[in-house]
Structures are given as C-alpha cells and as structure tokens.
Write a protein that holds these residues in place. Structure first.
Motif, PDB file in Angstrom:
ATOM      1  N   HIS A  32       0.825  -1.205   0.000  1.00  0.00           N
ATOM      2  CA  HIS A  32       0.000   0.000   0.000  1.00  0.00           C
ATOM      3  C   HIS A  32       0.863   1.261   0.000  1.00  0.00           C
ATOM      4  CE1 HIS A  32      -3.485  -2.535   1.804  1.00  0.00           C
ATOM      5  NE2 HIS A  32      -3.403  -2.651   0.496  1.00  0.00           N
ATOM      6  N   ALA A  33       2.012   1.205   0.666  1.00  0.00           N
ATOM      7  CA  ALA A  33       2.938   2.339   0.631  1.00  0.00           C
ATOM      8  C   ALA A  33       3.526   2.499  -0.773  1.00  0.00           C
ATOM      9  CB  ALA A  33       4.052   2.139   1.658  1.00  0.00           C
ATOM     10  N   ALA A  35       2.064   1.923  -3.517  1.00  0.00           N
ATOM     11  CA  ALA A  35       1.051   2.476  -4.415  1.00  0.00           C
ATOM     12  C   ALA A  35       1.105   3.988  -4.498  1.00  0.00           C
ATOM     13  CB  ALA A  35      -0.339   2.026  -3.962  1.00  0.00           C
ATOM     14  N   GLY A  36       1.672   4.622  -3.500  1.00  0.00           N
ATOM     15  CA  GLY A  36       1.737   6.080  -3.511  1.00  0.00           C
ATOM     16  C   GLY A  36       3.074   6.629  -3.986  1.00  0.00           C
ATOM     17  N   THR A  37       3.860   5.802  -4.648  1.00  0.00           N
ATOM     18  CA  THR A  37       5.187   6.224  -5.092  1.00  0.00           C
ATOM     19  C   THR A  37       5.364   6.025  -6.597  1.00  0.00           C
ATOM     20  OG1 THR A  37       6.279   4.061  -4.898  1.00  0.00           O
ATOM     21  CG2 THR A  37       6.042   5.356  -2.874  1.00  0.00           C
ATOM     22  N   SER A  38       6.527   6.418  -7.084  1.00  0.00           N
ATOM     23  CA  SER A  38       6.869   6.198  -8.495  1.00  0.00           C
ATOM     24  C   SER A  38       7.635   4.892  -8.675  1.00  0.00           C
ATOM     25  CB  SER A  38       7.705   7.364  -9.021  1.00  0.00           C
ATOM     26  OG  SER A  38       8.894   7.514  -8.242  1.00  0.00           O
ATOM     27  N   GLY A  98       3.807   2.161  -8.850  1.00  0.00           N
ATOM     28  CA  GLY A  98       2.905   1.899  -7.742  1.00  0.00           C
ATOM     29  C   GLY A  98       2.350   0.489  -7.705  1.00  0.00           C
TER      30      GLY A  98
END
Length: 255
Positions: A32-33, A35-38, A98
């Motif tokens: 889930h972490a 998913a918020g990144t590149s 993500g």
C-alpha cells in the motif's frame, strides 16, 4: 554454490502460521505504501523444474492485494514476439508505477535452456547474460524494485517430486516429457545456472537462492526476501533507485 541450498531446511506448521500472519501484514503495508510512489516491484521467480515456481506466484497473490499485483508466465515466444526486439515481450508486461508483478520465468529462461542443450556457445551465452544485466540496470534506474528468486532442488528431490506429481491424476499433467529430459541433464543444467547466477548477481540486482524441498520454508523465504527489498526501497533514507551500482558481481545470497 547450490550445496548450501541442499541442507534440508524446513518449517513446521505452527511456526509457519505464526510467521505468515506477521509477513502478510507487513507485505500488505509495504504494498500500500508502494502504491503512492513512483516505484514498481518486479519479482523474478526462476529455478529448477519441480521447485514450485507457480506455487510461489500463487502465494504472493494470496498474501498481497491482487488489485495491485499481476502474475506473468513466459513460454516459447509467439510469432508476434519473434518479429520484435528480444525484450519487447518483457517490457509490455512490466507493471506501472505503484504496482507489482511476479514473473514466472524471465529473460534468463531461454538463454539457460539453450545453453543447457548446447544451442548457444559459451560466448553467445555470456552475451545473453550481459544483455540481461544491462536490461536490469535500466529497470533499476527507472525506479524498479527488482527481486530475483531462484528455487533450488537436488536432482534426487526433483525426481521424487516428479514421481509424486505423476502418481496423482489431478497433478500428473504438470510433469511433461520435457521435464524428464531436463532431469536427465540435471548436472549440465546446474552448471549453466551456476554460471548465470554468479555472473548476474550484482549489488543492485542480487539473486536469492532458496531451498525448495519444504514448501513452507520455500514460501516464507520468498515472501521475506520480497518484504526486505520493499521495505528497504520505501525507507526515506534509501539511496535513489537510479544510482549506478558497481559492475563487480557478488555471490548470490543463500536463504
């Protein structure tokens, strides 16, 4: 190299269930972490036939959120793929930022098989490995968390596994004539694989060799290797994924 992955590691059911509970929670949190990144996650699952590559891929689908994880398996190239550059078939199945993908087989499969059956010379094989390393270096520069897992079985255990599968009509289809042909060439296959893993296990893309005799140990080791890579990549203090890594190969990690 592979002797260290033939020592009979196992995990009993009670310990397995306890560790899996913690592992699943941490894997989901890391996913889930992600998913918020590149960043993107790519897990290669290779190894000896009978080692359980497909089972490991299924386990990741069980343990992680399938909405952000795909599984790809590569057989012989299609006519369409043969008409395009060598790595086109892999590029088109890589996950977006993500997300993650588990690859059953990879860009190593055909060179290793062809070298085992002497369809590639030594120099051609090294060139194929060089292309694989260049491709992986590019993936890492493009913010890919690359995890390379190799599932190992001794020849004795491989043959026992094949016979066990063949004895059950529900699983007999999983053992093919080609599998037995590979088993006959086990020593040659092992030699080729050792060359490939030693050359291509580098700082930014190391191999983790996992003893696959006990399915509980195998699955936990695979999951923990992916978790370690994800958590390291997601740390704020982590080095940028695009940073160039040294070319000198390190010996594969033995789990």
């Amino acid at each position: 190299m592979f002797e260290s992955a033939e020592v009979g590691r196992s995990v009993d059911k009670k310990e397995y269930e306890k560790r899996v509970e913690v592992l699943r929670t941490r894997l989901l949190k890391a996913q889930h972490a992600l998913a918020g990144t590149s960043l993107r996650l790519v897990v290669l699952v290779g190894g000896v036939e009978g080692g359980g590559k497909t089972e490991v891929a299924r386990r990741f689908l069980d343990w992680m959120d399938a909405r952000g994880l795909s599984v790809e398996a590569y057989g012989e190239p299609s006519d369409e793929e043969k008409e395009r550059p060598e790595y086109w078939r892999y590029w088109r199945t890589l996950p977006p930022a993500g997300h993650g993908a588990v690859l059953v087989g990879s860009w190593y499969t055909r060179p290793i098989v062809r070298r085992t059956f002497k369809e590639l010379g030594s120099g051609e094989f090294d060139q194929a490995l060089d292309r694989a390393m260049a491709f992986e270096a590019m993936l890492v520069r493009e913010k890919t968390v690359l995890v390379k897992l190799w599932l190992h079985l001794s020849q004795k255990e491989q043959r026992r596994r094949f016979k066990e599968l063949e004895a059950d009509r529900d699983t007999a289809w999983r053992v093919t004539k080609q599998d037995w042909e590979f088993s006959k060439k086990y020593d040659r296959f092992r030699e080729v694989c050792e060359r490939a893993l030693t050359k291509t296990s580098v700082a930014h893309a190391p191999w983790t060799v996992i003893e696959a005799t006990d399915h509980r140990y195998r699955d936990l080791a695979a999951g923990e290797a992916v978790l370690a890579a994800l958590e390291a990549a997601l740390k704020p203090s982590s080095a940028p994924a695009a940073k160039a890594a040294p070319d000198r190969a390190k010996p594969p990690r033995i789990s």
